[in-house]
Design an enzyme around this catalytic site. Structure first.
Site, PDB file in Angstrom:
ATOM      1  N   GLN A 138      39.308  46.824  34.550  1.00 41.02           N
ATOM      2  CA  GLN A 138      40.079  45.595  34.655  1.00 41.02           C
ATOM      3  C   GLN A 138      39.806  44.687  33.470  1.00 41.02           C
ATOM      4  O   GLN A 138      40.696  43.994  32.980  1.00 41.02           O
ATOM      5  CB  GLN A 138      39.719  44.908  35.964  1.00 41.02           C
ATOM      6  CG  GLN A 138      40.875  44.318  36.744  1.00 41.02           C
ATOM      7  CD  GLN A 138      42.037  45.267  36.948  1.00 41.02           C
ATOM      8  OE1 GLN A 138      41.869  46.470  37.093  1.00 41.02           O
ATOM      9  NE2 GLN A 138      43.237  44.729  36.940  1.00 41.02           N
ATOM     10  N   HIS A 163      41.992  44.654  30.134  1.00 39.18           N
ATOM     11  CA  HIS A 163      43.322  44.054  30.040  1.00 39.18           C
ATOM     12  C   HIS A 163      43.359  42.874  29.082  1.00 39.18           C
ATOM     13  O   HIS A 163      44.307  42.714  28.312  1.00 39.18           O
ATOM     14  CB  HIS A 163      43.789  43.571  31.421  1.00 39.18           C
ATOM     15  CG  HIS A 163      44.412  44.627  32.266  1.00 39.18           C
ATOM     16  ND1 HIS A 163      45.658  45.140  32.021  1.00 39.18           N
ATOM     17  CD2 HIS A 163      43.956  45.264  33.367  1.00 39.18           C
ATOM     18  CE1 HIS A 163      45.946  46.053  32.934  1.00 39.18           C
ATOM     19  NE2 HIS A 163      44.930  46.147  33.762  1.00 39.18           N
ATOM     20  N   GLU A 215      43.207  39.595  43.394  1.00 39.15           N
ATOM     21  CA  GLU A 215      44.417  40.391  43.130  1.00 39.15           C
ATOM     22  C   GLU A 215      44.181  41.832  43.574  1.00 39.15           C
ATOM     23  O   GLU A 215      44.990  42.415  44.305  1.00 39.15           O
ATOM     24  CB  GLU A 215      44.722  40.337  41.633  1.00 39.15           C
ATOM     25  CG  GLU A 215      45.926  41.164  41.219  1.00 39.15           C
ATOM     26  CD  GLU A 215      46.064  41.255  39.705  1.00 39.15           C
ATOM     27  OE1 GLU A 215      47.150  41.632  39.243  1.00 39.15           O
ATOM     28  OE2 GLU A 215      45.082  40.965  38.979  1.00 39.15           O
ATOM     29  N   HIS A 216      43.098  42.438  43.121  1.00 36.99           N
ATOM     30  CA  HIS A 216      42.703  43.784  43.527  1.00 36.99           C
ATOM     31  C   HIS A 216      41.328  43.706  44.178  1.00 36.99           C
ATOM     32  O   HIS A 216      40.396  43.167  43.573  1.00 36.99           O
ATOM     33  CB  HIS A 216      42.586  44.726  42.323  1.00 36.99           C
ATOM     34  CG  HIS A 216      43.774  44.723  41.411  1.00 36.99           C
ATOM     35  ND1 HIS A 216      43.840  43.923  40.278  1.00 36.99           N
ATOM     36  CD2 HIS A 216      44.917  45.435  41.447  1.00 36.99           C
ATOM     37  CE1 HIS A 216      44.993  44.141  39.657  1.00 36.99           C
ATOM     38  NE2 HIS A 216      45.669  45.053  40.341  1.00 36.99           N
ATOM     39  N   ASP A 274      47.464  51.040  39.890  1.00 40.15           N
ATOM     40  CA  ASP A 274      48.210  50.597  38.711  1.00 40.15           C
ATOM     41  C   ASP A 274      49.343  51.547  38.364  1.00 40.15           C
ATOM     42  O   ASP A 274      50.339  51.135  37.764  1.00 40.15           O
ATOM     43  CB  ASP A 274      47.264  50.492  37.513  1.00 40.15           C
ATOM     44  CG  ASP A 274      46.398  49.244  37.559  1.00 40.15           C
ATOM     45  OD1 ASP A 274      46.741  48.306  38.302  1.00 40.15           O
ATOM     46  OD2 ASP A 274      45.375  49.215  36.854  1.00 40.15           O
ATOM     47  N   HIS A 292      75.324  14.476  65.561  1.00 38.43           N
ATOM     48  CA  HIS A 292      75.012  15.868  65.864  1.00 38.43           C
ATOM     49  C   HIS A 292      75.451  16.213  67.274  1.00 38.43           C
ATOM     50  O   HIS A 292      76.054  17.259  67.527  1.00 38.43           O
ATOM     51  CB  HIS A 292      73.498  16.117  65.726  1.00 38.43           C
ATOM     52  CG  HIS A 292      73.033  16.301  64.323  1.00 38.43           C
ATOM     53  ND1 HIS A 292      73.187  15.337  63.355  1.00 38.43           N
ATOM     54  CD2 HIS A 292      72.395  17.343  63.730  1.00 38.43           C
ATOM     55  CE1 HIS A 292      72.679  15.778  62.218  1.00 38.43           C
ATOM     56  NE2 HIS A 292      72.181  16.996  62.418  1.00 38.43           N
TER      57      HIS A 292
END
Length: 440
Positions: free
Chosen positions: A262, A265, A332-333, A366, A425
């Site tokens: 990770q 990235h 996220e993961h 991924d 109404h």
């Protein structure tokens, strides 16, 4: 190489107080918003001319047109490495299997005799999908965006990816080849906030879209925020994250490899290990050194990411405390590398995607798990989901009542309307019954 946060010994704080103790990247979308605002408005007023000018300014390429010719997409597929093509085809196949099963069906509920509410699901008409192309090329993001849109039934799909100087101003050929495999022929050489603005406002060449999805850098996130309300978005994606909840049964080789995967990235990528085993923490730290030394992108991405304030090894007294930590973090993961990993995974409340046990690393998700890798970041997993078929569908309620069914409930509607001081109404119902409230 990576810092430690020791939460052992005292009771863990609750809620925001616990979140404040955990590592997180600094990602100031609001500050970036002020910089993308004039870019977006320039695209609004000058259209394609602005896109061409920004391609020269930001990407160093001279474009004569922004839309990618159909022939270039065809050639990219013809020239694609057969092994890469086979891998992309398998990724697409698995993603379709998973996403096809997400499609919701119309359902009608009879509320009372003569009164029904039907919920039908209608796809967004036109979407703009973004595939990043800065530090890395991401044909996998093409798959992850296009497949759910197609399975939702979106009729008009356009994709943008930054122009690449080494490829004559076209997006990376692997991006184009992935588009060809998926049957997407409307592709634009545009990147960052410029691409989002093109989709939101439209240009001479590109019709405006209803929704923009896809990961990107802070400029993409800021542009999405700028256009929220005008178009739909998936999420303001921040730097990528992995959290690993592990105990003494975890293999430090696996854990270290996954943290590094990770970190490669982006220098802002977050790599977090949460464990109740000091021995595992020590072993992972020892394992990081040789694995980092043996890979690429060390100085510009991996080392800054692992050493940054967004990454850490978090020590806890027990897996119960570890579970509280990862739920507060909302990764996220999230990998679960513990004894009885499936049972611990079932108790997690906040994560974009959960990877269970030693044989389900994030890298699988991924590319080829079948799941989607466009996921919430920055703790947004506590309230948001990853990209799916549902992202591209709108639920519409269809209300169908007979005269008798309306008459039966009119007195309740009138009562509630008057309680809210909205007499018109109630009058809308009375008018249907000669201005008298039917007897219940």
């Amino acid at each position: 190489m990576i810092s430690r946060i020791d939460l052992r010994g005292d009771a863990l704080p609750e809620g925001g107080a616990l979140r404040d103790l955990l590592p997180r990247a600094e990602f100031d979308v609001e500050a970036a918003l002020e910089k993308v605002r004039p870019i977006c408005e320039d695209v609004h007023h000058r259209g394609t001319a602005a896109l061409i000018e920004y391609a020269q300014k930001f990407d160093g390429v001279e474009l004569s047109q922004v839309r990618v010719p159909a022939e270039a997409i065809k050639v990219a597929l013809e020239q694609l490495d057969p092994a890469v093509r086979a891998a992309l085809e398998e990724s697409i196949r698995r993603a379709r299997i998973v996403h096809r099963n997400q499609r919701r069906t119309e359902h009608t509920t009879q509320v009372v005799p003569g009164g029904t509410v039907t919920e039908k699901w209608v796809p967004v008409e036109r979407v703009g999908l973004y595939a990043p192309g800065g530090r890395s090329v991401y044909p996998s993001s093409v798959v992850m965006n296009v497949v759910p849109a197609q399975e939702a039934g979106v009729e008009s799909i356009a994709l943008a990816s930054p122009p690449q100087k080494e490829f004559g101003g076209l997006p990376h050929p692997t991006i184009l080849a992935a588009c060809a495999l998926l049957g997407v022929d409307e592709v634009y050489a545009a990147g960052g906030a410029v691409a989002v603005a093109m989709f939101a406002y439209g240009t001479e060449d590109c019709l405006p879209v209803n929704m923009v999805t896809g990961p990107g850098n802070i400029w993409v996130a800021a542009a999405k925020r700028y256009f929220t309300g005008k178009i739909g978005i998936d999420t303001e994606a921040g730097p990528t994250e992995i959290a690993v909840l592990a105990d003494s049964t975890a293999d430090p080789v696996h854990v270290a490899a996954d943290l590094i995967s990770q970190a490669e990235h982006d220098p802002l990528a977050a790599a977090v290990l949460v464990t109740d085993s000091a021995e595992l923490a020590d072993a992972v730290e020892r394992e990081l050194e040789p694995q980092v030394a043996a890979t690429k992108h060390v100085e510009d991405r991996i080392k800054p990411a692992l050493a940054g304030k967004q990454s850490a090894i978090v020590l806890v007294d027990s897996l119960e405390d570890g579970l509280k930590v990862v739920d507060a973090y909302g990764a996220e993961h999230l990998e679960i590398q513990t004894a009885d990993a499936a049972a611990w995974a079932a108790r997690v409340r906040n994560a974009g995607a959960i990877f269970v046990g030693p044989w389900a690393p994030v890298s699988l998700g991924d590319y080829c798990a079948g799941s989607n890798h466009v996921l919430p970041t920055g703790g947004c997993a506590c309230h948001s989901s990853g990209l799916s078929v549902q992202s591209f569908l709108r639920g519409i309620h269809i209300v169908d009542y007979t005269r008798d069914a309306l008459a039966e409930v009119t007195h309740h509607v009138v009562t509630l309307a008057e309680a809210e001081d909205l007499p018109a109404h109630g009058a809308a119902l009375k008018a249907r019954f000669g201005w008298k409230v039917p007897q219940a």
